[in-house]
Write an enzyme that holds these catalytic residues in place. Sequence first.
Site, PDB file in Angstrom:
ATOM      1  N   ASP A 195       0.829  -1.201   0.000  1.00 46.65           N
ATOM      2  CA  ASP A 195       0.000   0.000   0.000  1.00 46.65           C
ATOM      3  C   ASP A 195       0.868   1.257   0.000  1.00 46.65           C
ATOM      4  O   ASP A 195       1.915   1.296   0.645  1.00 46.65           O
ATOM      5  CB  ASP A 195      -0.896  -0.014   1.243  1.00 46.65           C
ATOM      6  CG  ASP A 195      -2.085   0.915   1.106  1.00 46.65           C
ATOM      7  OD1 ASP A 195      -2.358   1.380  -0.023  1.00 46.65           O
ATOM      8  OD2 ASP A 195      -2.734   1.193   2.125  1.00 46.65           O
ATOM      9  N   ASN A 230      -9.998  -3.026  -7.063  1.00 43.98           N
ATOM     10  CA  ASN A 230      -9.139  -2.104  -7.813  1.00 43.98           C
ATOM     11  C   ASN A 230      -9.667  -1.770  -9.200  1.00 43.98           C
ATOM     12  O   ASN A 230      -9.207  -0.814  -9.833  1.00 43.98           O
ATOM     13  CB  ASN A 230      -7.717  -2.668  -7.931  1.00 43.98           C
ATOM     14  CG  ASN A 230      -6.933  -2.579  -6.646  1.00 43.98           C
ATOM     15  OD1 ASN A 230      -5.970  -3.314  -6.444  1.00 43.98           O
ATOM     16  ND2 ASN A 230      -7.322  -1.686  -5.741  1.00 43.98           N
TER      17      ASN A 230
END
Length: 249
Positions: A29, A77
Amino acid sequence: MTIQQTELQELPLDLKRELLPKHVAVIMDGNGRWAKRQGLPRIMGHKRGVDALKDLLRCCRDWGIQALTAYAFSTENWKRPQEEVEFLMTLFQRVLRQELREMVEENVQIQFVGNLTALPRSLQAEISRSMEETKNNRGIRFSVATNYGGRQEILQACRAIAQKVQQGLLQPDEINEEVFERHLYTAGISDPDLLIRTSGEMRLSNFLLWQMAYGEIYITDTLWPDFDRTEFHRALCAYQQRERRFGKV
């Protein structure tokens, strides 16, 4: 690679080999935030993120860790800007094509986990080729979670088992954890001992929900492109100080 990084090519003396996690998973991340801080487009963060992952894979190999699983692209995503998604699909394909020979030479076994049928066909072809050409390798096992969602994984496993029951191939009282795990995307892969999440976020983000039942979690504020061997060393030191009970007292 810095002088400090070069010094960390061998297992640091303060780490005990017998206490290392056999399987490390990472939620990578912070690529976008890293790029923003550098005044760069988000795609540059993803490119640097690939470099960080390649170094972590080599570090795991150098230090004797048996398996690494990386959360590369989640089912959520797809909601990102189309331009970014298209770039990521192209990036995955290009990296696979460029790095495959080296992966073969370094005895890496590559596996992709997730709903791969939803990916572009050209990427599916590269994925199939990489898994086929490395399937007999017996070095580190490198799993890439692509179009992966933990809830979706559990649902598809339930559907597959229910279908077998309906067809008379499986009896309800035969269903146990071992049977269930055989129907997960990660079938045949050991559960992670340690999950590392970068950028300071404290959540699993739908990653390995079943598999992380007893895994240790390490959170670092470091953004993924800046995650290096020094940061990994810190994570492993923290892991070795913990006592894993697996639900026991």
